[in-house]
Scaffold this motif. Structure first.
Motif: not given
Length: 214
Positions: A5-10, A12-14, A73-78, A84-87
């Motif tokens: 999958r390719v990450a996008s703003k609609s 995102p890949i976590y 730690f959780i990250y989101a790639n858009d 970082e979206v959670f710590r």
């Protein structure tokens, strides 16, 4: 056929990783079966539930490497940036079956400590929401970033759990302005904003680095 999958703003890949008591980074994207980020009414802390396949990681089972109190730690790639979206920390660790093949983790961000604390304050008429938050947070040694609407209050006695104080204040603002709010613990900081994610359910296809075979 293999695809990534390719990450996008609609969409995102976590990505998730843990830092355990031995300071070992444990990456679990490829073995995550479920990830849910939520924020409940009258609770400051953000909650994350994670389900993982209890497979071998080198010489150890994953359940031997990840334990209560380990960092999460959780990250989101858009597609444009990875943020970082959670710590937070693992608070509970259970298994979904007797064979212990699936690990269930319940995690909370740093606001869980403030959420369980109690105090009392009195503010005379004229204090604004943002000023009350700044005052309480300064007393608790918390850095706050307030990016939400602020209203002027009548005389205001506050007592009980900090989480209830904060949500009551924000509910007053929401009722007057009609704008929803979001409270997030960002590292050691408190962020109050009018946008963000809430109740997001992320499938395995939204986890970074997973390829699907058809």
């Amino acid at each position: 056929m293999d695809y990534v999958r390719v990450a996008s703003k609609s969409s995102p890949i976590y990505s998730i990783h843990f830092l355990n008591s031995d300071k070992l980074d444990v990456f679990v994207d490829a073995v995550t079966t479920d990830l849910k980020l939520t924020e409940n009414k009258n609770e400051l802390a953000q909650k994350v539930t994670i389900s993982l396949v209890n497979c071998m990681n080198g010489e150890y089972l994953l359940s031997e490497l990840i334990n209560v109190c380990d960092r999460v730690f959780i990250y989101a790639n858009d597609g444009e940036e990875c943020r970082e979206v959670f710590r937070g920390y693992i608070w509970r660790k259970n298994y979904q079956n007797k064979q212990k093949k699936i690990i269930s983790l319940t995690c909370y961000d740093n606001l869980i400590y403030l959420q369980n604390s109690e105090d009392s304050y009195y503010y005379p008429a004229g204090w604004k929401t943002v000023d009350i938050f700044n005052d309480i947070c300064s007393k608790w040694g918390i850095e706050i970033v307030y990016n939400y609407k602020s209203i002027e209050h009548k005389k205001l006695p506050l007592s009980g759990k900090i989480s209830t104080m904060f949500t009551d204040l924000l509910d007053r603002v929401k009722k007057k302005t009609g704008i929803k709010y979001l409270v997030i613990g960002c590292g050691s900081n408190l962020l109050i904003t009018d946008n963000g994610f809430k109740g997001v359910v992320i499938s395995t296809a939204n986890l970074m680095g997973i390829s699907v075979t058809v």
